[in-house]
Design a protein around this motif. Sequence first.
Motif, short mmCIF file in Angstrom:
data_model
loop_
_atom_site.label_atom_id
_atom_site.label_comp_id
_atom_site.label_asym_id
_atom_site.label_seq_id
_atom_site.Cartn_x
_atom_site.Cartn_y
_atom_site.Cartn_z
N ALA A 38 0.83 -1.21 0.00
CA ALA A 38 0.00 0.00 0.00
C ALA A 38 0.86 1.26 0.00
CB ALA A 38 -0.93 0.00 1.22
N THR A 39 2.15 1.09 -0.22
CA THR A 39 3.07 2.23 -0.19
C THR A 39 3.12 2.90 -1.55
OG1 THR A 39 4.43 1.18 1.51
CG2 THR A 39 5.47 2.92 0.20
N ARG A 40 3.04 4.22 -1.54
CA ARG A 40 3.27 5.01 -2.75
C ARG A 40 4.28 6.09 -2.38
NH1 ARG A 40 0.55 1.26 -3.76
NH2 ARG A 40 -1.22 1.05 -5.21
N GLN A 41 4.93 6.65 -3.38
CA GLN A 41 6.02 7.59 -3.10
C GLN A 41 5.58 8.88 -2.43
OE1 GLN A 41 8.29 8.48 -6.60
NE2 GLN A 41 9.63 6.69 -6.34
N SER A 42 4.41 9.38 -2.80
CA SER A 42 4.09 10.77 -2.46
C SER A 42 3.28 10.92 -1.17
CB SER A 42 3.34 11.42 -3.62
OG SER A 42 2.07 10.82 -3.78
N PHE A 43 2.89 9.80 -0.55
CA PHE A 43 2.16 9.92 0.72
C PHE A 43 2.45 8.69 1.58
CE2 PHE A 43 -0.78 8.14 -2.48
CZ PHE A 43 -1.14 6.94 -1.90
N THR A 44 2.13 8.81 2.86
CA THR A 44 2.25 7.64 3.73
C THR A 44 0.86 7.01 3.90
OG1 THR A 44 1.97 9.03 5.69
CG2 THR A 44 4.23 8.53 5.04
N THR A 45 0.85 5.70 4.04
CA THR A 45 -0.41 4.96 4.16
C THR A 45 -0.52 4.38 5.57
OG1 THR A 45 -0.26 4.39 1.82
CG2 THR A 45 -1.83 3.14 3.15
N HIS A 46 -1.65 4.62 6.20
CA HIS A 46 -1.94 4.06 7.52
C HIS A 46 -3.09 3.06 7.38
CE1 HIS A 46 0.38 7.24 9.74
NE2 HIS A 46 0.28 7.77 8.53
N THR A 47 -3.14 2.11 8.29
CA THR A 47 -4.21 1.11 8.24
C THR A 47 -4.85 0.97 9.62
OG1 THR A 47 -2.56 -0.60 8.67
CG2 THR A 47 -3.24 -0.28 6.36
#
Length: 297
Positions: A34-43
């Motif tokens: 769920a990782t992308r370069q431009s933001f952090t992903t929380h679950t």
Amino acid sequence: MDQIRRVLIVGGTHGNEWTGVYLVKKLQRSPHLATRQSFTTHTLIANPQAHELGRRYVDSDLNRCFCQVDLENLALVTYEHQRAREIVQIYGTNGQTPVDFTIDVHSTTANMGQTVILRDTNSFSLQLAAYLSHSNPAIKILASAPSSKGKLYLDSISAFGCTVEVGAVAQGVLNAALFQQTEDLVNAILDFAEAYNCQPHNLPSPGTAVDLYQSWQTVDYPKNDQGELLAMVHPQLQFADYQPLHPGDPMFLTFAGDTLAYTGDCVVYPIFINEAAYYEKAIALRLTQTHTMVITP
Ligand SMILES: [Zn+2]
């Protein structure tokens, strides 16, 4: 908003909707997915106690606990009302780790395929809808009806949000094909957020038309004075979500075997047909109308 800095993926807002719970668990084990370069992903597993119990909720429906009046009313002390406050305190706009975009993953016992429910129809939501429709024409876009209580749903804790509904799958059941469809849909939404930050010129531009289903009104089951059911969803209507329903078409079948017809005067597109969780909400199905909107600048 200029950029999306944090995205929150939520599962288990309803504890017995296992698809979202197991998708979030998978992403917690393998965050790179769920990782992308431009933001952090929380679950987040939103309602862990209900999931432990194998129930939709412990005391009340968590996905109806997010209106401002209820959040501020400390006399509301059910598990879900307290849990809603915790979630807002962590991820809400004024929380410890405020998120910009919330994706709330649900499943339904209705045959709704891959549906994305838009919280509103601002240009961000319509761009998301156009992007998803283009990436996979099978994805259905549903615009939710405005609530009299204002923001009600978990996906309203951030500036942007949407809800994913995939079905038909029973409560407390995993269906591998639908799990994969849900995962694909969440990935497509993350890709949209990445493009929104990094390649906005590649996104659907203002003036683009978006076909969607506009939530209109609900229909309850026929009941007697004691509130007991007098009929079931008609076999012809069962699993016919998003199919046109014409005036006079069968809607319910009584226990005596009589067909009760749809008595409206216009063609509608029913959804959430015979959703298991909605018997208690006095909803047999929800009627929608097709609608085309245009992305505004
Ligand atoms: Zn749900």
